[in-house]
Write a protein that holds these residues in place. Structure first.
Motif, PDB file in Angstrom:
ATOM      1  N   CYS A 128       0.592  -1.255  -0.259  1.00 32.41           N
ATOM      2  CA  CYS A 128       0.087  -0.018  -0.205  1.00 32.41           C
ATOM      3  C   CYS A 128       0.682   0.889  -0.383  1.00 32.41           C
ATOM      4  O   CYS A 128       1.873   1.575   0.751  1.00 32.41           O
ATOM      5  N   CYS A 145      -0.259   3.655   3.264  1.00 33.37           N
ATOM      6  CA  CYS A 145       0.170   2.941   5.192  1.00 33.37           C
ATOM      7  C   CYS A 145       1.648   1.768   4.892  1.00 33.37           C
ATOM      8  O   CYS A 145       1.937   1.474   6.170  1.00 33.37           O
ATOM      9  N   THR A 171       1.056  -1.174   4.389  1.00 34.90           N
ATOM     10  CA  THR A 171       0.492  -2.416   4.571  1.00 34.90           C
ATOM     11  C   THR A 171       1.007  -3.499   3.374  1.00 34.90           C
ATOM     12  O   THR A 171       0.969  -3.357   2.502  1.00 34.90           O
ATOM     13  N   CYS A 212      -7.265  -1.473   0.422  1.00 32.40           N
ATOM     14  CA  CYS A 212      -6.098  -1.544   1.807  1.00 32.40           C
ATOM     15  C   CYS A 212      -7.541  -1.266   2.857  1.00 32.40           C
ATOM     16  O   CYS A 212      -8.075  -0.747   3.563  1.00 32.40           O
ATOM     17  N   CYS A 216      -5.998   1.322   5.559  1.00 32.05           N
ATOM     18  CA  CYS A 216      -5.488   2.819   5.520  1.00 32.05           C
ATOM     19  C   CYS A 216      -7.152   2.883   4.632  1.00 32.05           C
ATOM     20  O   CYS A 216      -7.769   4.173   4.366  1.00 32.05           O
TER      21      CYS A 216
HETATM   22 ZN   LIG Z   1      -2.806   1.531   2.999  1.00 29.30          ZN
END
Ligand SMILES: [Zn+2]
Length: 133
Positions: free
Chosen positions: A104, A107, A109, A124, A127
Protein backbone atom coordinates in the motif's frame (compact mmCIF):
# COMPACT_ATOMS: atom_id res chain seq x y z
CA UNK A 1 -11.55 -44.55 31.41
CA UNK A 2 -13.59 -41.38 31.53
CA UNK A 3 -13.36 -41.44 35.33
CA UNK A 4 -9.57 -41.64 35.16
CA UNK A 5 -9.57 -38.74 32.73
CA UNK A 6 -11.68 -36.64 35.09
CA UNK A 7 -9.35 -37.49 37.98
CA UNK A 8 -6.33 -36.47 35.92
CA UNK A 9 -8.03 -33.25 34.82
CA UNK A 10 -8.87 -32.27 38.40
CA UNK A 11 -5.35 -33.22 39.55
CA UNK A 12 -3.81 -30.98 36.86
CA UNK A 13 -6.10 -28.07 37.73
CA UNK A 14 -3.96 -25.06 38.65
CA UNK A 15 -0.75 -26.81 37.65
CA UNK A 16 1.54 -25.65 34.88
CA UNK A 17 1.47 -28.62 32.48
CA UNK A 18 3.42 -29.20 29.30
CA UNK A 19 5.28 -26.56 27.28
CA UNK A 20 8.09 -26.27 24.71
CA UNK A 21 10.82 -26.52 27.35
CA UNK A 22 9.20 -29.73 28.64
CA UNK A 23 9.11 -31.20 25.11
CA UNK A 24 12.76 -30.28 24.59
CA UNK A 25 13.74 -31.80 27.96
CA UNK A 26 11.84 -35.00 27.17
CA UNK A 27 13.66 -35.31 23.83
CA UNK A 28 16.96 -34.62 25.60
CA UNK A 29 16.22 -37.31 28.21
CA UNK A 30 15.39 -39.79 25.44
CA UNK A 31 18.71 -39.04 23.70
CA UNK A 32 20.57 -39.44 27.01
CA UNK A 33 18.90 -42.81 27.62
CA UNK A 34 19.83 -44.04 24.13
CA UNK A 35 23.43 -42.81 24.48
CA UNK A 36 23.65 -44.37 27.93
CA UNK A 37 22.64 -47.76 26.48
CA UNK A 38 26.00 -47.76 24.72
CA UNK A 39 28.32 -46.03 27.19
CA UNK A 40 26.57 -47.16 30.41
CA UNK A 41 27.79 -44.22 32.49
CA UNK A 42 26.67 -43.59 36.04
CA UNK A 43 26.94 -39.86 35.49
CA UNK A 44 24.61 -39.98 32.46
CA UNK A 45 22.13 -42.10 34.33
CA UNK A 46 22.16 -39.58 37.22
CA UNK A 47 21.66 -36.80 34.69
CA UNK A 48 18.64 -38.65 33.24
CA UNK A 49 17.05 -38.90 36.70
CA UNK A 50 17.76 -35.27 37.52
CA UNK A 51 16.32 -34.11 34.18
CA UNK A 52 13.28 -36.35 34.64
CA UNK A 53 12.66 -35.04 38.16
CA UNK A 54 13.12 -31.45 37.01
CA UNK A 55 10.73 -31.77 34.07
CA UNK A 56 8.12 -33.53 36.24
CA UNK A 57 8.50 -30.80 38.85
CA UNK A 58 7.89 -28.16 36.17
CA UNK A 59 4.78 -29.94 34.82
CA UNK A 60 3.23 -30.31 38.28
CA UNK A 61 4.33 -26.90 39.55
CA UNK A 62 1.67 -24.44 40.69
CA UNK A 63 3.95 -21.43 40.21
CA UNK A 64 2.68 -20.91 36.67
CA UNK A 65 4.22 -17.45 36.13
CA UNK A 66 7.70 -18.62 37.04
CA UNK A 67 7.42 -21.68 34.73
CA UNK A 68 6.10 -19.46 31.95
CA UNK A 69 9.09 -17.12 32.33
CA UNK A 70 11.50 -20.08 32.17
CA UNK A 71 9.82 -21.26 28.97
CA UNK A 72 9.92 -17.76 27.49
CA UNK A 73 13.65 -17.43 28.21
CA UNK A 74 14.23 -20.85 26.65
CA UNK A 75 12.23 -19.94 23.54
CA UNK A 76 14.02 -16.59 23.17
CA UNK A 77 17.38 -18.37 23.20
CA UNK A 78 16.60 -21.56 21.29
CA UNK A 79 13.11 -21.20 19.83
CA UNK A 80 12.42 -20.56 16.19
CA UNK A 81 11.83 -16.86 15.43
CA UNK A 82 8.18 -16.17 14.60
CA UNK A 83 8.20 -15.11 10.96
CA UNK A 84 11.45 -14.12 9.41
CA UNK A 85 11.79 -11.83 6.45
CA UNK A 86 13.15 -14.81 4.53
CA UNK A 87 10.12 -17.01 5.21
CA UNK A 88 7.82 -14.21 4.03
CA UNK A 89 9.85 -13.84 0.82
CA UNK A 90 9.75 -17.60 0.31
CA UNK A 91 5.98 -17.65 0.77
CA UNK A 92 5.62 -14.90 -1.83
CA UNK A 93 7.86 -16.80 -4.22
CA UNK A 94 5.89 -20.01 -3.75
CA UNK A 95 2.62 -18.19 -4.35
CA UNK A 96 3.79 -16.14 -7.32
CA UNK A 97 1.48 -17.98 -9.74
CA UNK A 98 -1.63 -17.88 -7.61
CA UNK A 99 -1.39 -14.61 -5.70
CA UNK A 100 -0.37 -11.03 -6.27
CA UNK A 101 1.38 -8.98 -3.60
CA UNK A 102 1.46 -5.21 -3.52
CA UNK A 103 2.49 -2.70 -0.91
CA UNK A 104 0.00 0.00 0.00
CA UNK A 105 1.47 3.33 -1.08
CA UNK A 106 -0.24 5.22 1.72
CA UNK A 107 0.36 3.08 4.83
CA UNK A 108 2.93 0.48 3.70
CA UNK A 109 0.77 -2.56 4.51
CA UNK A 110 1.52 -5.64 2.42
CA UNK A 111 -1.60 -6.65 0.49
CA UNK A 112 -2.18 -10.11 -0.97
CA UNK A 113 -4.79 -11.01 -3.57
CA UNK A 114 -5.62 -14.09 -5.59
CA UNK A 115 -4.50 -13.70 -9.20
CA UNK A 116 -7.42 -13.54 -11.60
CA UNK A 117 -7.61 -12.60 -15.25
CA UNK A 118 -9.89 -9.68 -14.53
CA UNK A 119 -9.20 -6.15 -13.43
CA UNK A 120 -10.21 -5.65 -9.82
CA UNK A 121 -10.36 -2.71 -7.51
CA UNK A 122 -8.99 -3.67 -4.15
CA UNK A 123 -9.11 -1.77 -0.90
CA UNK A 124 -6.40 -1.65 1.76
CA UNK A 125 -8.02 -2.95 4.97
CA UNK A 126 -5.86 -0.67 7.11
CA UNK A 127 -6.21 2.76 5.51
CA UNK A 128 -8.94 2.26 2.89
CA UNK A 129 -6.86 3.26 -0.18
CA UNK A 130 -8.10 1.72 -3.42
CA UNK A 131 -5.95 0.15 -6.11
CA UNK A 132 -6.76 -1.14 -9.55
CA UNK A 133 -5.01 -4.46 -10.16
ZN1 LIG B 1 -3.03 1.17 3.29
Amino acid sequence: MNNFRNMLTSFMQGRYGVDDLYRFTTGFIFVLIVVNMFVNSGLLSTLVWVALAWSLYRVLSKDINKRRMENRKFMEKFGRPAKTKFSLLKKRFDERKTHKHIKCKKCGTNLRFPKKNVTMIVRCPKCGSRYKI
